[in-house]
Design a protein around this motif. Sequence first.
Motif, PDB file in Angstrom:
ATOM      1  N   MET A   9       9.331 -17.107   4.338  1.00  0.00           N
ATOM      2  CA  MET A   9       9.221 -15.648   4.450  1.00  0.00           C
ATOM      3  C   MET A   9       9.402 -15.200   5.896  1.00  0.00           C
ATOM      4  SD  MET A   9       6.180 -14.443   1.838  1.00  0.00           S
ATOM      5  CE  MET A   9       6.588 -14.043   0.134  1.00  0.00           C
ATOM      6  N   GLY A  10       8.902 -16.009   6.831  1.00  0.00           N
ATOM      7  CA  GLY A  10       9.107 -15.705   8.242  1.00  0.00           C
ATOM      8  C   GLY A  10      10.573 -15.746   8.620  1.00  0.00           C
ATOM      9  N   VAL A  11      11.302 -16.741   8.092  1.00  0.00           N
ATOM     10  CA  VAL A  11      12.746 -16.833   8.333  1.00  0.00           C
ATOM     11  C   VAL A  11      13.447 -15.605   7.759  1.00  0.00           C
ATOM     12  CG1 VAL A  11      14.836 -18.155   7.826  1.00  0.00           C
ATOM     13  CG2 VAL A  11      12.708 -19.356   8.375  1.00  0.00           C
ATOM     14  N   ALA A  12      13.046 -15.224   6.537  1.00  0.00           N
ATOM     15  CA  ALA A  12      13.655 -14.056   5.893  1.00  0.00           C
ATOM     16  C   ALA A  12      13.446 -12.794   6.717  1.00  0.00           C
ATOM     17  CB  ALA A  12      13.059 -13.873   4.503  1.00  0.00           C
ATOM     18  N   ILE A 105       2.600  -9.076   6.222  1.00  0.00           N
ATOM     19  CA  ILE A 105       3.159  -9.555   4.957  1.00  0.00           C
ATOM     20  C   ILE A 105       2.440 -10.822   4.498  1.00  0.00           C
ATOM     21  CG2 ILE A 105       5.220 -10.572   3.900  1.00  0.00           C
ATOM     22  CD1 ILE A 105       6.867  -8.521   5.472  1.00  0.00           C
ATOM     23  N   HIS A 106       2.090 -11.696   5.453  1.00  0.00           N
ATOM     24  CA  HIS A 106       1.341 -12.909   5.092  1.00  0.00           C
ATOM     25  C   HIS A 106       0.053 -12.538   4.359  1.00  0.00           C
ATOM     26  CE1 HIS A 106      -0.465 -17.020   5.970  1.00  0.00           C
ATOM     27  NE2 HIS A 106      -1.495 -16.306   5.529  1.00  0.00           N
ATOM     28  N   VAL A 107      -0.734 -11.661   4.939  1.00  0.00           N
ATOM     29  CA  VAL A 107      -2.012 -11.279   4.342  1.00  0.00           C
ATOM     30  C   VAL A 107      -1.788 -10.512   3.042  1.00  0.00           C
ATOM     31  CG1 VAL A 107      -4.135  -9.956   4.679  1.00  0.00           C
ATOM     32  CG2 VAL A 107      -3.155 -11.271   6.581  1.00  0.00           C
ATOM     33  N   LEU A 108      -0.772  -9.666   3.011  1.00  0.00           N
ATOM     34  CA  LEU A 108      -0.494  -8.865   1.820  1.00  0.00           C
ATOM     35  C   LEU A 108      -0.181  -9.754   0.620  1.00  0.00           C
ATOM     36  CD1 LEU A 108      -0.033  -6.027   0.588  1.00  0.00           C
ATOM     37  CD2 LEU A 108       2.363  -6.242   1.278  1.00  0.00           C
ATOM     38  N   VAL A 109       0.701 -10.744   0.796  1.00  0.00           N
ATOM     39  CA  VAL A 109       1.072 -11.570  -0.365  1.00  0.00           C
ATOM     40  C   VAL A 109      -0.082 -12.469  -0.800  1.00  0.00           C
ATOM     41  CG1 VAL A 109       3.532 -11.494   0.186  1.00  0.00           C
ATOM     42  CG2 VAL A 109       2.145 -13.391   1.056  1.00  0.00           C
ATOM     43  N   ASP A 110      -0.988 -12.791   0.110  1.00  0.00           N
ATOM     44  CA  ASP A 110      -2.122 -13.649  -0.251  1.00  0.00           C
ATOM     45  C   ASP A 110      -3.104 -12.964  -1.198  1.00  0.00           C
ATOM     46  OD1 ASP A 110      -1.310 -15.915   1.030  1.00  0.00           O
ATOM     47  OD2 ASP A 110      -2.703 -15.777   2.704  1.00  0.00           O
ATOM     48  N   ILE A 111      -3.167 -11.655  -1.168  1.00  0.00           N
ATOM     49  CA  ILE A 111      -4.151 -10.978  -2.024  1.00  0.00           C
ATOM     50  C   ILE A 111      -3.727 -10.966  -3.495  1.00  0.00           C
ATOM     51  CG2 ILE A 111      -4.805  -9.479  -0.108  1.00  0.00           C
ATOM     52  CD1 ILE A 111      -3.528  -7.143  -1.591  1.00  0.00           C
TER      53      ILE A 111
END
Length: 324
Positions: A9-12, A105-111
């Motif tokens: 996701m970071g690459v994207a 985005i990292h935190v958002l997708v984790d929820i």
Amino acid sequence: MDTATHIVMGVALGGIATLDPVVQSDPVLFHAVLVGTVAGSHAPDFDTILKMKSNAVYIRNHRGATHSIPAILMWGILIAGIIHAFVPQVNLFHLWAWTFLAVIIHVLVDIFNAYGTQAYRPFTDRWVAHGFINTFDPYIFLLHIAGIIAWILGADPGYTWLIIYTVILLYYIKRYLDKREIVRKINDYFPDTEKIATSPTIKQNKWRVAITAKDKFYVGTVENGHIQIVDEFKKIPLPKTKIMELAQKDANIAAFLSFSPIYRWEINDFDDFTEVRFIDLRYRSKGHYPFVAVVHIDDNMHIMSSYTGWIYSEQKLQNKLLFT
């Protein structure tokens, strides 16, 4: 999400950043942003190092403070600042903005998975776990791999990733609607339902569910829209006994109770000790409940040993208790 998905996701996001005219016009800034988005996409999970200390510390803190609102702000500033120290000529604001977005985005997708995060700290310590995206979702991961390959082969990164993320957004909406339908059916089937924990599997049409009703816990699966209850347990409050009070003071038990919203408990008496066991009902797999917390207390009310974590056989659990 899992580490591999966070990294891709970071690459994207680094590819999407090429749509930013400032990033697109400065190759050095682009590479700095790519490093920032990859690092920012993984940074909140740096707390996995806590596993080296103990499972109790890890369970109590993973996806906690590092995923909180203050941490989200801190990660973006910290990572962008470190990168900027090595390439001070690049635009700091754009470097920070894309890095900060990666952290968000990292935190958002984790929820959206069953494990969840404490993303609303410091306002509340409540775990936010919507439970409709698998921690490792092969469809999301493979879409990212396809995007990376297309980028390597010469496709425009910005528009390629915009198309892919549009598909992923639609996929999230579809999974949310799937969960909503499951919740509706469960509420119809069990009118006294108080709480439902859903956990999607790798199979699109199969979900695990743990249901808290007024007097019982139900554990089951939902496959192709059909609910199948595989276990049910009477809902019994924790007894107010000295054994249970002492058990709850143990670090492993306390960590488990701070994290698990749906569990049952057992007290088993042996010749030389009493075992108190807590069993999370959300993660049933192949007839086994792998996430547990266990404490052994001797006849003199001293804690002999304890353990919490994911364990897949009784023998391994007893070995863990033996050497703690």
